[in-house]
Scaffold this motif. Structure first.
Motif, PDB file in Angstrom:
ATOM      1  N   UNK A  96       0.818  -1.202   0.000  1.00 50.43           N
ATOM      2  CA  UNK A  96       0.000   0.000   0.000  1.00 50.43           C
ATOM      3  C   UNK A  96       0.857   1.260   0.000  1.00 50.43           C
ATOM      4  N   UNK A  97       1.956   1.240   0.738  1.00 53.82           N
ATOM      5  CA  UNK A  97       2.865   2.385   0.743  1.00 53.82           C
ATOM      6  C   UNK A  97       3.486   2.584  -0.629  1.00 53.82           C
ATOM      7  N   UNK A  98       3.809   1.499  -1.309  1.00 53.94           N
ATOM      8  CA  UNK A  98       4.352   1.617  -2.667  1.00 53.94           C
ATOM      9  C   UNK A  98       3.357   2.221  -3.628  1.00 53.94           C
ATOM     10  N   UNK A  99       2.105   1.784  -3.551  1.00 54.68           N
ATOM     11  CA  UNK A  99       1.078   2.349  -4.439  1.00 54.68           C
ATOM     12  C   UNK A  99       0.832   3.813  -4.134  1.00 54.68           C
ATOM     13  N   UNK A 100       0.804   4.173  -2.868  1.00 57.08           N
ATOM     14  CA  UNK A 100       0.573   5.573  -2.505  1.00 57.08           C
ATOM     15  C   UNK A 100       1.767   6.443  -2.882  1.00 57.08           C
ATOM     16  N   UNK A 101       2.987   5.913  -2.755  1.00 56.77           N
ATOM     17  CA  UNK A 101       4.166   6.683  -3.150  1.00 56.77           C
ATOM     18  C   UNK A 101       4.165   6.938  -4.650  1.00 56.77           C
ATOM     19  N   UNK A 102       3.781   5.944  -5.433  1.00 60.77           N
ATOM     20  CA  UNK A 102       3.672   6.147  -6.885  1.00 60.77           C
ATOM     21  C   UNK A 102       2.584   7.167  -7.197  1.00 60.77           C
ATOM     22  N   UNK A 103       1.487   7.124  -6.485  1.00 59.98           N
ATOM     23  CA  UNK A 103       0.406   8.095  -6.696  1.00 59.98           C
ATOM     24  C   UNK A 103       0.839   9.509  -6.342  1.00 59.98           C
ATOM     25  N   UNK A 104       1.569   9.661  -5.253  1.00 57.39           N
ATOM     26  CA  UNK A 104       2.068  10.982  -4.860  1.00 57.39           C
ATOM     27  C   UNK A 104       3.060  11.489  -5.898  1.00 57.39           C
ATOM     28  N   UNK A 105       3.926  10.599  -6.351  1.00 60.64           N
ATOM     29  CA  UNK A 105       4.893  10.982  -7.386  1.00 60.64           C
ATOM     30  C   UNK A 105       4.181  11.392  -8.668  1.00 60.64           C
ATOM     31  N   UNK A 106       3.100  10.690  -9.017  1.00 57.16           N
ATOM     32  CA  UNK A 106       2.360  11.060 -10.229  1.00 57.16           C
ATOM     33  C   UNK A 106       1.628  12.386 -10.065  1.00 57.16           C
ATOM     34  N   UNK A 107       1.299  12.766  -8.839  1.00 55.69           N
ATOM     35  CA  UNK A 107       0.724  14.095  -8.608  1.00 55.69           C
ATOM     36  C   UNK A 107       1.777  15.189  -8.801  1.00 55.69           C
ATOM     37  N   UNK A 108       3.025  14.858  -8.513  1.00 57.38           N
ATOM     38  CA  UNK A 108       4.088  15.860  -8.599  1.00 57.38           C
ATOM     39  C   UNK A 108       4.576  16.078 -10.023  1.00 57.38           C
ATOM     40  N   UNK A 109       4.386  15.119 -10.907  1.00 58.63           N
ATOM     41  CA  UNK A 109       4.890  15.242 -12.280  1.00 58.63           C
ATOM     42  C   UNK A 109       4.271  16.432 -13.018  1.00 58.63           C
ATOM     43  N   UNK A 110       2.947  16.593 -13.036  1.00 64.09           N
ATOM     44  CA  UNK A 110       2.400  17.764 -13.741  1.00 64.09           C
ATOM     45  C   UNK A 110       2.842  19.087 -13.124  1.00 64.09           C
ATOM     46  N   UNK A 111       3.003  19.112 -11.813  1.00 62.68           N
ATOM     47  CA  UNK A 111       3.443  20.344 -11.154  1.00 62.68           C
ATOM     48  C   UNK A 111       4.862  20.703 -11.554  1.00 62.68           C
ATOM     49  N   UNK A 112       5.672  19.705 -11.806  1.00 62.54           N
ATOM     50  CA  UNK A 112       7.069  19.963 -12.167  1.00 62.54           C
ATOM     51  C   UNK A 112       7.227  20.282 -13.655  1.00 62.54           C
ATOM     52  N   UNK A 113       6.397  19.717 -14.505  1.00 65.11           N
ATOM     53  CA  UNK A 113       6.584  19.854 -15.953  1.00 65.11           C
ATOM     54  C   UNK A 113       5.729  20.933 -16.602  1.00 65.11           C
ATOM     55  N   UNK A 114       4.579  21.209 -16.040  1.00 70.14           N
ATOM     56  CA  UNK A 114       3.654  22.164 -16.658  1.00 70.14           C
ATOM     57  C   UNK A 114       3.581  23.439 -15.836  1.00 70.14           C
ATOM     58  N   UNK A 115       3.249  24.504 -16.498  1.00 66.80           N
ATOM     59  CA  UNK A 115       3.042  25.778 -15.797  1.00 66.80           C
ATOM     60  C   UNK A 115       1.638  25.750 -15.221  1.00 66.80           C
ATOM     61  N   UNK A 116       1.547  25.972 -13.932  1.00 68.69           N
ATOM     62  CA  UNK A 116       0.269  25.832 -13.233  1.00 68.69           C
ATOM     63  C   UNK A 116      -0.739  26.912 -13.591  1.00 68.69           C
ATOM     64  N   UNK A 117      -0.289  28.088 -13.833  1.00 72.07           N
ATOM     65  CA  UNK A 117      -1.203  29.225 -13.924  1.00 72.07           C
ATOM     66  C   UNK A 117      -1.487  29.663 -15.359  1.00 72.07           C
ATOM     67  N   UNK A 118      -0.970  28.969 -16.324  1.00 67.93           N
ATOM     68  CA  UNK A 118      -1.220  29.366 -17.720  1.00 67.93           C
ATOM     69  C   UNK A 118      -2.500  28.832 -18.255  1.00 67.93           C
TER      70      UNK A 118
END
Length: 122
Positions: free
Chosen positions: A100-122
């Motif tokens: 469960x920790x592995x699945x949640x860590x992957x989910x958290x990481x997938x939440x961070x990918x758009x924040x790191x690659x895309x501009x949030x406010x455009x």
């Protein structure tokens, strides 16, 4: 009509820890998602993207540490040569915490990918 007696087994500290190690990654994932949605407006007005990285990093670290603790418990219980029902239950709970920790860590990481690659406010 047969009456069954409720279980008289006492809840031990190790059982509480195993349940905690199961619940903490899920709470970290939910908190990361909700906090990132809440701070998105503030990030757009101030331009401080590091807040989002801080939220995601701390949630990822929390989920990973709960997984590591579950793994440690599982390894300790695996070395036990007892075929007791309680030990089997605890091993199952510890391995479930790792997965469960592995699945949640992957989910958290997938939440961070758009924040790191895309501009949030455009």
């Amino acid at each position: 009509m047969s009456s069954t007696k409720p279980s008289t087994r006492r809840v031990e500290r190790e059982d509480v820890l195993l349940w905690l190690f199961l619940c903490v990654p899920v709470v970290a994932w939910i908190a990361a998602q909700q906090v990132s949605f809440l701070v998105a407006g503030s990030i757009c007005t101030t331009g401080h993207r590091w807040v989002l990285y801080l939220v995601m990093g701390s949630a990822f670290a929390t989920a990973a540490s709960a997984g590591a603790a579950s793994w440690t418990k599982w390894k300790a219980l695996a070395s036990t040569k007892s075929a007791d029902r309680i030990v089997t239950y605890r091993r199952f709970m510890a391995l479930g915490g790792v997965l469960l920790a592995g699945m949640c860590a992957v989910s958290i990481f997938s939440l961070a990918i758009p924040a790191a690659l895309h501009r949030l406010c455009d």
